[in-house]
Enzyme design. Structure first.
Site, PDB file in Angstrom:
ATOM      1  N   HIS A  82     -37.164 -26.336  23.147  1.00 51.14           N
ATOM      2  CA  HIS A  82     -37.226 -24.902  23.408  1.00 51.14           C
ATOM      3  C   HIS A  82     -36.364 -24.533  24.604  1.00 51.14           C
ATOM      4  O   HIS A  82     -35.939 -23.387  24.756  1.00 51.14           O
ATOM      5  CB  HIS A  82     -38.675 -24.459  23.673  1.00 51.14           C
TER       6      HIS A  82
ATOM      7  N   ASP B   2     -34.991 -25.976  12.600  1.00 49.56           N
ATOM      8  CA  ASP B   2     -35.929 -25.414  13.567  1.00 49.56           C
ATOM      9  C   ASP B   2     -35.347 -24.076  14.029  1.00 49.56           C
ATOM     10  O   ASP B   2     -34.200 -23.736  13.695  1.00 49.56           O
ATOM     11  CB  ASP B   2     -36.097 -26.379  14.749  1.00 49.56           C
TER      12      ASP B   2
END
Length: 630
Positions: A307, A385
């Site tokens: 992230h 993702d």
């Protein structure tokens, strides 16, 4: 450090709570199977292995070699047929480049490009619901009826002028990763399944079972629990209009050094992750919800969070094949059809130096071939993702990342930062020859094939009789219209609320301290955690007749990297903080793996000595090895 002071109870005399769990789940395991026999959804050949008894596998036709004729549901579960693949190819052949580009994109609901008019204009493949798109009701719970209405409007736009429904997706794993909360049933962390499995394996070992039937029985029981739990979770999502859940995580965690996955992982043992990941995938499919096992090439064994930045996986491919890739190999090389896999942003230098896997052609090649040289390359959808994560945006920018991912081998592009900009960038790249038109066309074909197949599977699940579901290994899903108090039911007959509670009761682990002895008498003090955690424990304690506000101190550790001091320290999420926590002689350290109402009820039962803690650590914690428990 001291370890639990009491030997593990034998399988012949489990706790009352575990007895109930094992009895219900084993009953289902004996009558249901979590996998089906391969064939095409309408009986035609092509793309999948024929079913035993279908007349094309050497066992004869209907009834050949004693095999029953596969039902329509069994055939549907085994993946798309050649006819369905041809229908998808024909549909994509009629699309313009811009339509194909939209078809491979999934946007974040509420962002530009996801209103109904824009969805139709972009020919968008689907949307994902994040927490900020979930309405809040007047009582503070999630407004699921308002969400259901919005999703229906979104699906109408996604399905306009098509013969298939679009993607309505969410991240719903259980534990901390759950976008839709109360009034949906809350689930403890996925690591709960691993703790329950480790406890069952340990109990069998203490009973003198060294492998063989005993080990298989415990493994089957844990797997059935994972199938039931995910089927029930998926059924509640499907009722709201969701068609895809980005779960389960089949990452193999390395433990405390893993900053992103932690309790999202079932275990640090690759075999356990393989078994439970396959079972969880089956459960979602049994609810008619597409699963997306994640995150290849493995996010549980890197020490950075994608992230924020692109983690580097320094392990060799040989080591990855033995650990991180084993669950993917079992999923993609086994009998169970898996329609989709998620590619993460982890850099594997041995595959391609300094390039995140989500934009690396060698990584996609590795995933396609992960089942081994003796197996056909994986032909399902590979989804990235989220493309708005720091691992990619900081390197490539909002519109270059989707282009690079498609060119490398991705079929479905999740959450680009700028949805309309990503569609236009894909079109420009194809028109300029930077991405072969055939690459976009193949990606769109795979996506449309998957969506047509999901529609077919959902129809067969709706039309199948209970007997046909049992034959196919699918638990009976009875909705509220049939008078079920908790919504849907699993093959055990229990509703989702009860199965969630049973899971926590089977997972709770005494890592350090006396087993079976009361840790509190008639009162306790509650510290740590957050306000909701403390309130839930207080409510569970008072319901059990305890006074809250005096007596032994029970400290809740709400963070995987937190710590606490008290007479009893309880890790609510991943158990790693227990290593840094301290208790006095006679105290205890407990891993709970969740903060649901059912988890706190299980905790109170252990604190009062009403139940022993049947779970065991599914991962090493400090000096305590995996398998530590009562």
């Amino acid at each position: 450090m001291k370890t639990s002071s009491r030997p593990r109870p034998s399988a012949a005399a489990p706790t009352a709570v575990l007895t109930a769990v094992l009895t219900a789940v084993l009953a289902a395991a004996l009558t249901l199977t979590s996998c089906t026999t391969p064939a095409g959804p309408d009986g035609s050949s092509g793309g999948t292995t024929p079913a035993p008894g279908s007349g094309t596998d050497g066992t004869g036709g209907a009834g050949g070699a004693g095999q029953p004729e596969p039902s329509a549901l069994e055939l549907a579960l085994d993946g798309p047929s050649a006819d369905l693949e041809a229908a998808a190819a024909e549909a994509v052949a009629g699309m313009e480049t811009a339509e194909m580009a939209g078809q491979v994109l999934v946007g974040q609901l509420g962002a530009a490009g996801t209103d109904p008019a824009s969805i139709e204009e972009l020919n968008l493949g689907g949307i994902i619901v994040m927490g900020d798109a979930v309405p809040v009701a007047a009582d503070g719970t999630h407004g699921v009826e308002a969400l259901k209405t919005r999703l229906a409007e979104t699906q109408e736009a996604l399905s306009a002028n098509r013969d298939w429904t679009g993607i309505i997706s969410v991240d719903q794993e259980g534990g901390l990763v759950a976008r839709i909360k109360e009034p949906l049933v809350e689930w403890p962390t996925p690591m709960s399944y691993g703790a329950a499995a480790a406890g069952m394996a340990g109990a069998e070992g203490a009973d003198g079972e060294d492998g063989g039937e005993g080990e298989s029985e415990g493994e089957d029981t844990a797997a059935q629990l994972a199938t039931d739990g995910h089927a029930l979770m998926g059924a509640q999502l499907a009722e709201l209009g969701f068609t895809l859940d980005f779960a389960p995580s089949v990452d193999v965690t390395i433990g405390a050094g893993d900053p992103a996955i932690g309790a999202r992982s079932f275990s640090s043992d690759p075999e356990t992750v393989s078994t439970l990941g396959t079972a969880a995938t089956a459960g979602l499919l049994h609810a008619g919800v597409l699963p997306a096992p994640k995150h290849f090439p493995g996010h549980g064994s890197v020490t950075d969070d994608s992230h924020v930045t692109a983690p580097v996986q320094d392990a060799s491919v040989a080591d990855l094949e033995a650990r991180d890739w084993l669950p993917f190999r079992e999923l993609l090389g086994g009998d169970q059809y898996t329609p989709m896999v998620m590619m993460g942003h982890v850099i594997v230098p041995e595959l391609e130096p300094d390039v995140p896997s989500s934009v690396s052609a060698p990584a996609y090649e590795a995933l396609r071939g992960v089942a081994g040289s003796d197996a056909e390359p994986y032909a399902g959808v590979v989804v990235t993702d989220a493309l708005n994560m720091g691992a990619l945006v900081e390197r490539y920018g909002a519109n270059e990342a989707p282009v690079r991912a498609l060119a490398a081998g991705a079929d479905l592009l999740l959450m680009p930062s700028d949805l309309p900009g990503a569609r236009d960038a894909l079109v420009e790249a194809v028109d300029a020859g930077e991405v072969p038109a055939e690459r976009l066309e193949k990606a769109a074909e795979r996506v449309v094939t998957m969506l047509m197949w999901r529609d077919h599977l959902a129809q067969e699940l709706e039309e199948a009789t209970d007997e046909e579901k049992q034959q196919a290994g699918v638990g009976t899903m009875n909705g509220t219209e049939n008078g079920t108090e908790n919504g849907t039911k699993s093959g055990t007959g229990a509703g989702p609320e009860q199965v969630s509670r049973d899971l926590s009761a089977a997972a709770i682990t005494v890592v350090d301290g006396a087993c079976g002895a009361p840790l509190v008498e008639d009162s306790l003090q509650v510290t740590g955690g957050n306000e909701i955690d403390r309130a839930r424990l207080a409510e569970a304690a008072e319901a059990a007749g305890l006074t809250v506000g005096a007596g032994p101190v029970v400290t809740l550790v709400g963070s995987a990297r937190g710590s606490g001091q008290g007479d009893v320290v309880v890790a609510l999420d991943a158990p790693f903080g227990l290593d840094r926590s301290s208790v006095p002689d006679g105290g205890a350290k407990v891993a709970l793996y969740g903060r649901t109402p059912g988890a706190f009820e299980a905790l109170v039962a252990v604190l009062t000595g009403e139940a022993e803690a049947p779970g065991a650590l599914p991962v090493e914690v400090g000096d305590w090895p995996a398998g530590t428990g009562c």
